[in-house]
Scaffold this active site. Structure first.
Site, PDB file in Angstrom:
ATOM      1  N   ASN A 218       0.838  -1.204   0.000  1.00 26.35           N
ATOM      2  CA  ASN A 218       0.000   0.000   0.000  1.00 26.35           C
ATOM      3  C   ASN A 218       0.880   1.265   0.000  1.00 26.35           C
ATOM      4  OD1 ASN A 218       0.947   0.274   2.609  1.00 26.35           O
ATOM      5  ND2 ASN A 218      -0.968  -0.323   3.592  1.00 26.35           N
ATOM      6  N   SER A 241      -3.264  -0.999  -6.655  1.00 26.56           N
ATOM      7  CA  SER A 241      -3.529  -1.566  -7.984  1.00 26.56           C
ATOM      8  C   SER A 241      -4.308  -0.620  -8.901  1.00 26.56           C
ATOM      9  CB  SER A 241      -4.321  -2.862  -7.825  1.00 26.56           C
ATOM     10  OG  SER A 241      -3.601  -3.740  -7.007  1.00 26.56           O
ATOM     11  N   GLN A 263      -9.967  -4.808  -9.551  1.00 22.19           N
ATOM     12  CA  GLN A 263      -8.838  -4.046  -9.014  1.00 22.19           C
ATOM     13  C   GLN A 263      -9.298  -3.057  -7.960  1.00 22.19           C
ATOM     14  OE1 GLN A 263      -5.601  -5.229  -9.829  1.00 22.19           O
ATOM     15  NE2 GLN A 263      -7.183  -6.673 -10.443  1.00 22.19           N
ATOM     16  N   HIS A 266      -9.143  -4.112  -4.279  1.00 20.39           N
ATOM     17  CA  HIS A 266      -7.880  -4.274  -3.567  1.00 20.39           C
ATOM     18  C   HIS A 266      -7.713  -3.255  -2.443  1.00 20.39           C
ATOM     19  CE1 HIS A 266      -5.446  -7.315  -5.510  1.00 20.39           C
ATOM     20  NE2 HIS A 266      -5.841  -6.910  -6.696  1.00 20.39           N
ATOM     21  N   GLU A 331      -0.968   0.365 -14.574  1.00 11.73           N
ATOM     22  CA  GLU A 331      -0.348  -0.910 -14.188  1.00 11.73           C
ATOM     23  C   GLU A 331      -0.852  -2.022 -15.116  1.00 11.73           C
ATOM     24  OE1 GLU A 331      -1.819  -2.496 -10.522  1.00 11.73           O
ATOM     25  OE2 GLU A 331      -0.180  -3.921 -10.327  1.00 11.73           O
ATOM     26  N   HIS A 332      -2.189  -2.133 -15.252  1.00 17.12           N
ATOM     27  CA  HIS A 332      -2.784  -3.141 -16.142  1.00 17.12           C
ATOM     28  C   HIS A 332      -3.600  -2.450 -17.213  1.00 17.12           C
ATOM     29  CE1 HIS A 332      -2.849  -5.079 -12.026  1.00 17.12           C
ATOM     30  NE2 HIS A 332      -2.116  -5.940 -12.708  1.00 17.12           N
ATOM     31  N   ASP A 365      -3.235 -12.065 -12.562  1.00 23.63           N
ATOM     32  CA  ASP A 365      -2.930 -11.929 -11.130  1.00 23.63           C
ATOM     33  C   ASP A 365      -2.468 -13.253 -10.522  1.00 23.63           C
ATOM     34  OD1 ASP A 365      -3.493  -9.268 -10.996  1.00 23.63           O
ATOM     35  OD2 ASP A 365      -5.477  -9.480 -10.102  1.00 23.63           O
ATOM     36  N   GLU A 419      41.355  16.334 -19.017  1.00 22.27           N
ATOM     37  CA  GLU A 419      40.595  16.480 -17.757  1.00 22.27           C
ATOM     38  C   GLU A 419      41.510  16.890 -16.613  1.00 22.27           C
ATOM     39  OE1 GLU A 419      38.505  12.771 -17.092  1.00 22.27           O
ATOM     40  OE2 GLU A 419      37.100  13.133 -18.726  1.00 22.27           O
ATOM     41  N   HIS A 424      45.877   9.518 -13.978  1.00 14.94           N
ATOM     42  CA  HIS A 424      45.197   8.693 -14.983  1.00 14.94           C
ATOM     43  C   HIS A 424      46.074   8.597 -16.240  1.00 14.94           C
ATOM     44  CE1 HIS A 424      41.688   9.572 -12.520  1.00 14.94           C
ATOM     45  NE2 HIS A 424      40.931   8.781 -13.266  1.00 14.94           N
TER      46      HIS A 424
HETATM   47  N1  LIG Z   1       1.247  -3.084  -7.922  1.00 12.54           N
HETATM   48  C1  LIG Z   1       1.256  -4.377  -7.670  1.00 12.54           C
HETATM   49  O1  LIG Z   1       1.983  -5.123  -8.327  1.00 12.54           O
HETATM   50  C2  LIG Z   1       0.396  -4.957  -6.567  1.00 12.54           C
HETATM   51  C3  LIG Z   1       0.263  -6.362  -6.383  1.00 12.54           C
HETATM   52  C4  LIG Z   1      -0.514  -6.846  -5.309  1.00 12.54           C
HETATM   53  C5  LIG Z   1      -1.114  -5.940  -4.441  1.00 12.54           C
HETATM   54  N2  LIG Z   1      -0.957  -4.607  -4.665  1.00 12.54           N
HETATM   55  C6  LIG Z   1      -1.467  -3.614  -3.749  1.00 12.54           C
HETATM   56  O2  LIG Z   1      -0.882  -3.896  -2.494  1.00 12.54           O
HETATM   57  C7  LIG Z   1      -1.659  -3.233  -1.505  1.00 12.54           C
HETATM   58  C8  LIG Z   1      -1.863  -4.113  -0.316  1.00 12.54           C
HETATM   59  O3  LIG Z   1      -2.270  -3.254   0.713  1.00 12.54           O
HETATM   60  P1  LIG Z   1      -2.674  -3.777   2.138  1.00 12.54           P
HETATM   61  O4  LIG Z   1      -3.009  -2.566   2.960  1.00 12.54           O
HETATM   62  O5  LIG Z   1      -3.698  -4.839   2.004  1.00 12.54           O
HETATM   63  O6  LIG Z   1      -1.376  -4.492   2.713  1.00 12.54           O
HETATM   64  P2  LIG Z   1       0.117  -3.964   2.966  1.00 12.54           P
HETATM   65  O7  LIG Z   1       0.859  -5.143   3.487  1.00 12.54           O
HETATM   66  O8  LIG Z   1       0.663  -3.281   1.781  1.00 12.54           O
HETATM   67  O9  LIG Z   1      -0.021  -2.881   4.118  1.00 12.54           O
HETATM   68  C9  LIG Z   1      -0.336  -3.238   5.427  1.00 12.54           C
HETATM   69  C10 LIG Z   1       0.583  -2.474   6.366  1.00 12.54           C
HETATM   70  O10 LIG Z   1       0.371  -1.063   6.206  1.00 12.54           O
HETATM   71  C11 LIG Z   1       0.737  -0.431   7.401  1.00 12.54           C
HETATM   72  N3  LIG Z   1      -0.232   0.606   7.752  1.00 12.54           N
HETATM   73  C12 LIG Z   1      -1.573   0.576   7.580  1.00 12.54           C
HETATM   74  N4  LIG Z   1      -2.128   1.694   8.083  1.00 12.54           N
HETATM   75  C13 LIG Z   1      -1.100   2.434   8.595  1.00 12.54           C
HETATM   76  C14 LIG Z   1      -1.010   3.710   9.255  1.00 12.54           C
HETATM   77  N5  LIG Z   1      -2.110   4.448   9.488  1.00 12.54           N
HETATM   78  N6  LIG Z   1       0.205   4.160   9.623  1.00 12.54           N
HETATM   79  C15 LIG Z   1       1.324   3.448   9.370  1.00 12.54           C
HETATM   80  N7  LIG Z   1       1.292   2.227   8.756  1.00 12.54           N
HETATM   81  C16 LIG Z   1       0.099   1.746   8.377  1.00 12.54           C
HETATM   82  C17 LIG Z   1       0.756  -1.462   8.500  1.00 12.54           C
HETATM   83  O11 LIG Z   1       2.059  -1.590   8.954  1.00 12.54           O
HETATM   84  C18 LIG Z   1       0.332  -2.758   7.811  1.00 12.54           C
HETATM   85  O12 LIG Z   1       1.152  -3.837   8.232  1.00 12.54           O
HETATM   86  C19 LIG Z   1      -2.960  -2.819  -2.179  1.00 12.54           C
HETATM   87  O13 LIG Z   1      -2.872  -1.432  -2.425  1.00 12.54           O
HETATM   88  C20 LIG Z   1      -2.948  -3.589  -3.480  1.00 12.54           C
HETATM   89  O14 LIG Z   1      -3.643  -2.890  -4.467  1.00 12.54           O
HETATM   90  C21 LIG Z   1      -0.214  -4.114  -5.676  1.00 12.54           C
HETATM   91  N1  LIG Z   2      -3.842  -7.167  -9.017  1.00 14.93           N
HETATM   92  C1  LIG Z   2      -2.712  -7.236  -8.111  1.00 14.93           C
HETATM   93  C2  LIG Z   2      -1.606  -6.396  -8.717  1.00 14.93           C
HETATM   94  O1  LIG Z   2      -1.967  -5.098  -8.795  1.00 14.93           O
HETATM   95  C3  LIG Z   2      -2.218  -8.630  -7.878  1.00 14.93           C
HETATM   96  C4  LIG Z   2      -3.168  -9.548  -7.203  1.00 14.93           C
HETATM   97  C5  LIG Z   2      -2.895 -10.540  -6.317  1.00 14.93           C
HETATM   98  N2  LIG Z   2      -4.043 -11.130  -5.989  1.00 14.93           N
HETATM   99  C6  LIG Z   2      -5.003 -10.558  -6.632  1.00 14.93           C
HETATM  100  N3  LIG Z   2      -4.471  -9.590  -7.377  1.00 14.93           N
HETATM  101 ZN   LIG Z   3      -5.649  -8.127  -8.406  1.00 15.11          ZN
END
Ligand SMILES: NC(=O)c1ccc[n+]([C@@H]2O[C@H](COP(=O)([O-])OP(=O)(O)OC[C@H]3O[C@@H](n4cnc5c(N)ncnc54)[C@H](O)[C@@H]3O)[C@@H](O)[C@H]2O)c1
Ligand SMILES: N[C@H](CO)Cc1c[nH]c[nH+]1
Ligand SMILES: [Zn+2]
Length: 433
Positions: A218, A241, A263, A266, A331-332, A365, A419, A424
């Site tokens: 995130n 995402s 997406q 997520h 991204e996608h 995914d 230089e 050198h």
């Molecule tokens: N771009 C990609 O390739 C891809 C692939 C899979 C998932 N994703 C993305 O990954 C992300 C997963 O996010 P998630 O939140 O489920 O898990 P995450 O593991 O990324 O984040 C969770 C962590 O965020 C921290 N956090 C949450 N609130 C907080 C605050 N107020 N202050 C400080 N730290 C804080 C905590 O430490 C927690 O452990 C989603 O945005 C998803 O779209 C992206």
């Molecule tokens: N869409 C994510 C990448 O942005 C990857 C993922 C994992 N599981 C489901 N989706």
């Molecule tokens: Zn996904």
């Protein structure tokens, strides 16, 4: 559940202004978040395990007296692989095989050549020693991200894989540990967020410092990776995402709506955009979205995301849609079109491109084979999907023959004196015959 999704018309006068405000997510990523992440990194750097334990308590509501309590030894990972159902094990195994086959093609090889005067030049490719794999786990858990991180690292030949994954309230998903066993991860710590990134970057009493950190997360994770870059390598910014669909209006509107929702569910910060030249089709997709949204398990997250960063955009034609896609650099990108191949050459910036009506982004995914860790927030303009190449590095090889040392030495000496670097110049001149 009432859904207010933005409708934009690409021919409207203020269209570009509206699009800019929709895309201004990165800029809007509040400076406050950046500062809070900086404080977390600083605390982990100074206090090590103590700070990681404290932040894990605060942000993941997960109590542990020591880091040992948050580590899952290999035997525990193997146990998870045995505990999951045979159908789940089979699905994970097939996904792992397909991901491995795809990534085998990415392996960079060393090369060398000898030129006319007998000098040898080349490039030696080596794997990184130790990497940190971030597997997200705040709002959902991602066994698929374990495979997507670890398999390319193993294909590259990385010696040691350290994985981190948050387990909010101490709750975990056996599939995550099972995937770690299947992919050959060496150590797993149940920590997440900026504190986990800082621990991997600087090392703590219990967590070994790594050479590079890969994986999605995130906004906190993305910001932390940005801030520790330089201390360690990072793959890219793989944040919340995103999906952009270009449709000619001939695909089932329910399919398109569900692809957008896939997406949006997520993260509240996820982005989902549809570009289509047919206004009637946009209405149909909007109706589908409204009907399908309440049926989702994560409807509230998807709703927030669609309202904040979602849009249904009426374009003049498919050429304009491709130009906008390049500007957004998603991204996608789904090309849900009759002849997607025809439009592919027009696309220059996207993390992954899905061709045709049947290629749902969700297949990518989990199971198709290419990596799902992809650049977000427009960084597909300069970043690529996570791959074997992220776990390899290159050293240049140079071996001059005495003849070459003499000939090149004269030129090098001239350039060095230009230089004003006399050591050198003289180093090169010593070898002139
Ligand atoms: N771009 C990609 O390739 C891809 C692939 C899979 C998932 N994703 C993305 O990954 C992300 C997963 O996010 P998630 O939140 O489920 O898990 P995450 O593991 O990324 O984040 C969770 C962590 O965020 C921290 N956090 C949450 N609130 C907080 C605050 N107020 N202050 C400080 N730290 C804080 C905590 O430490 C927690 O452990 C989603 O945005 C998803 O779209 C992206
Ligand atoms: N869409 C994510 C990448 O942005 C990857 C993922 C994992 N599981 C489901 N989706
Ligand atoms: Zn996904």
């Amino acid at each position: 559940m009432t859904l207010f999704i933005r409708r934009l018309n690409a021919s409207a006068e203020d269209f570009h202004q509206q699009l800019d405000s929709l895309l201004a997510f990165e800029a809007a990523l509040d400076a406050d978040l950046e500062r809070r992440v900086q404080d977390i990194i600083q605390a982990v750097r100074q206090q090590g395990d103590h700070a990681v334990l404290e932040f894990t308590r605060r942000f993941d509501q997960c109590e542990a007296a020591s880091m040992a309590e948050l580590e899952r030894p290999k035997a525990r990972l193997e146990q998870a692989l045995n505990r999951i159902s045979p159908a789940e094990r089979e699905a994970l195994t097939q996904a792992a095989q397909r991901i491995r086959s795809y990534h085998e093609n990415q392996k960079q090889l060393s090369w060398r050549y000898v030129d006319d005067d007998g000098s040898l030049f080349g490039q030696q490719v080596t794997a990184l020693d130790r990497v940190g794999l971030y597997v997200p786990g705040g709002k959902a858990s991602y066994p698929s991200s374990v495979l997507m991180n670890a398999i390319p690292a193993k294909v590259a030949g990385v010696a040691e894989l350290i994985m981190v994954v948050p387990t909010p309230r101490g709750e975990h998903n056996e599939l995550v540990f099972a995937a770690a066993a299947l992919a050959g991860v060496d150590r797993v710590f149940c920590i997440g967020g900026a504190q986990a990134i800082a621990a991997l970057a600087y090392g703590t009493q219990s967590i070994p410092k790594v050479d590079k950190i890969t994986g999605p997360g995130n906004s906190y994770v993305a910001s932390a990776k940005r801030q520790v870059f330089g201390q360690v390598g990072i793959d890219m910014i793989a944040g919340p995402s995103e999906i952009l669909v270009i449709c000619d209006g001939q695909t089932d509107p329910n399919w398109i709506a569900m692809d957008l929702l896939s997406q949006a569910e997520h993260d509240e910060d996820a982005q989902a955009i549809l570009l289509c030249p047919d206004a009637g089709f946009l209405n149909q997709v909007e109706d589908s979205l409204k009907r399908l949204l309440p049926t989702l398990s994560r409807a509230a997250i998807a709703k927030t995301s669609l309202e904040a960063r979602g849009a249904l955009i009426k374009v003049q034609d498919l050429s304009q849609a491709c130009a906008l896609a390049n500007r957004i650099a998603p991204e996608h990108l789904e090309l849900s079109l009759e002849n997607p191949e025809q439009w592919l050459p027009h696309i220059r910036h996207a993390g992954a491109i899905f061709l045709g009506r049947y290629t749902a982004e969700a297949l990518g995914d989990y199971i198709a084979g290419p990596n799902h860790v992809l650049p977000t927030s427009g960084t597909a303009r300069f970043s690529s999907p996570l791959g074997v190449y992220d776990f390899q590095k290159r050293s240049s090889i140079i071996q001059c023959s005495p003849t070459a040392a003499s000939q090149l030495g004269k030129l090098a000496s001239l350039l060095a004196r230009g230089e004003s670097l006399t050591a050198h110049a003289r180093s090169a001149e010593y070898r002139i015959i």
